[in-house]
Scaffold this active site. Sequence first.
Site, mmCIF file in Angstrom:
data_model
loop_
_atom_site.group_PDB
_atom_site.id
_atom_site.type_symbol
_atom_site.label_atom_id
_atom_site.label_comp_id
_atom_site.label_asym_id
_atom_site.label_seq_id
_atom_site.Cartn_x
_atom_site.Cartn_y
_atom_site.Cartn_z
ATOM 1 C CG ASN A 1 -5.762 2.998 -3.419
ATOM 2 O OD1 ASN A 1 -5.748 3.824 -2.554
ATOM 3 N ND2 ASN A 1 -7.197 2.554 -3.809
ATOM 4 C CD1 TRP A 2 0.164 3.689 -0.329
ATOM 5 C CD2 TRP A 2 0.457 5.244 0.872
ATOM 6 N NE1 TRP A 2 1.365 3.322 -0.461
ATOM 7 C CE2 TRP A 2 1.953 4.589 0.808
ATOM 8 C CE3 TRP A 2 0.995 6.388 2.120
ATOM 9 C CZ2 TRP A 2 2.873 5.348 0.627
ATOM 10 C CZ3 TRP A 2 2.249 6.485 2.139
ATOM 11 C CH2 TRP A 2 3.777 6.545 1.289
ATOM 12 C CE LYS A 3 -7.790 0.259 -1.455
ATOM 13 N NZ LYS A 3 -9.015 -1.267 -0.952
ATOM 14 C CG HIS B 1 -11.046 1.992 -5.629
ATOM 15 N ND1 HIS B 1 -11.664 1.922 -4.768
ATOM 16 C CD2 HIS B 1 -9.770 1.641 -5.443
ATOM 17 C CE1 HIS B 1 -10.858 0.530 -4.363
ATOM 18 N NE2 HIS B 1 -9.947 0.497 -4.332
ATOM 19 C CD GLU C 1 -11.832 0.595 -1.174
ATOM 20 O OE1 GLU C 1 -11.672 1.664 -0.861
ATOM 21 O OE2 GLU C 1 -11.507 -0.395 -1.224
ATOM 22 C CD GLU D 1 -8.561 -2.283 -7.455
ATOM 23 O OE1 GLU D 1 -7.030 -2.665 -6.941
ATOM 24 O OE2 GLU D 1 -9.379 -1.253 -7.423
ATOM 25 N N GLY E 1 -9.838 -6.849 -0.321
ATOM 26 C CA GLY E 1 -9.735 -6.482 0.987
ATOM 27 C C GLY E 1 -9.976 -7.820 1.514
ATOM 28 C CB SER F 1 -6.369 -10.119 -2.155
ATOM 29 O OG SER F 1 -7.350 -10.227 -1.425
ATOM 30 N N GLY G 1 -3.420 -2.578 -2.622
ATOM 31 C CA GLY G 1 -4.137 -1.683 -1.156
ATOM 32 C C GLY G 1 -3.191 -2.351 -0.280
ATOM 33 N N GLY G 2 -4.228 -3.001 0.235
ATOM 34 C CA GLY G 2 -3.385 -3.303 1.933
ATOM 35 C C GLY G 2 -1.945 -3.678 2.118
HETATM 36 P P1 13P Z 1 -6.327 -4.677 -1.515
HETATM 37 O O1 13P Z 1 -4.811 -5.191 -2.202
HETATM 38 O O2 13P Z 1 -5.978 -4.318 0.272
HETATM 39 O O3 13P Z 1 -7.043 -6.282 -1.614
HETATM 40 O O4 13P Z 1 -7.389 -3.799 -2.331
HETATM 41 C C1 13P Z 1 -6.699 -3.311 -3.514
HETATM 42 C C2 13P Z 1 -7.204 -1.984 -4.128
HETATM 43 O O5 13P Z 1 -8.480 -1.761 -4.181
HETATM 44 C C3 13P Z 1 -6.750 -1.353 -4.149
HETATM 45 O O6 13P Z 1 -6.900 -0.697 -5.194
#
Ligand code: 13P
Length: 272
Positions: A29-31, A115, A117, A187, A193, A233, A254-255
């Site tokens: 997920n590149w956000k 999600h 967020e 999640e 994050g 994470s 994510g990251g």
């Molecule tokens: P991180 O891997 O950066 O913690 O993000 C997880 C995430 O929200 C994937 O959708």
Amino acid sequence: MSLSPERSDLASPKAKTAGKARTPLLAGNWKMCKTIPEALSLVDELKASCSGLPDREILVCPPATSLESVSRAVRGSFLRLGAQNLHWESEGAFTGEISGRMLASIGCAYVIVGHSERRQYFSETDAVVQKKIHAAYREGLVPILCVGETLEEREKGLASDVAARQIRQGLSGLGPENFSKLVVAYEPVWAIGTGRTASPAQAQEIHAVIRGLLSELYGGKAADGTRLLYGGSIKPDNIDSLMAQPDIDGGLVGGASLKAPDFARIVKYESR
Ligand code: 13P
């Protein structure tokens, strides 16, 4: 032009690997990261570094602006394409929104729904998530339903209850025939994050609760066939122990999905 997704076989959980009867799914997920040139360069690196793994499915979810370019770049390759969000209507007066119909027309196979967020910063309620889940199915997209508790909820002992509520409400009105293509991502908000991953045991515990609930709602066969991803994470050094858990069928990253070497190591996890 319609770029219909290839390898539709992989959306059904038939292949076997590492002792599990579900095809593992590793999703990035590149956000809100990567311009089009940056996205294309990451895709080039992933094509070179993640190939030759036919027993697992690898998905990238770029931001909306890069979707079409990435769709062309991944066409014919092992990489699959997903979006991060959709509107619940197919079209209409919803300024700034993008529909599932539009996403499907440029080759998206998956869409992330609910999600944390989006729940946290864009006021998405379980009722909105439910409408989006229905829209995804209507447009032929596989929804990745995200659930998970905040730190406060975990400390109050509510982690399972929160996941159960989000699943019951998000999937409300859905028939069992849709289940071969559902993906659920657990999640925990406190792990996203933050560098603070849920331990494999903590993640497995909630995954088992989720599978139990799906079994109660839709039957054991549907529950056994549904892929449950962990997210929060995920890093090269913790993916192996997470994937070794019986109910963890993949990761939503994510990251670490923004750096090709890290994502490649995650995709090449080894569970024992
Ligand atoms: P991180 O891997 O950066 O913690 O993000 C997880 C995430 O929200 C994937 O959708």
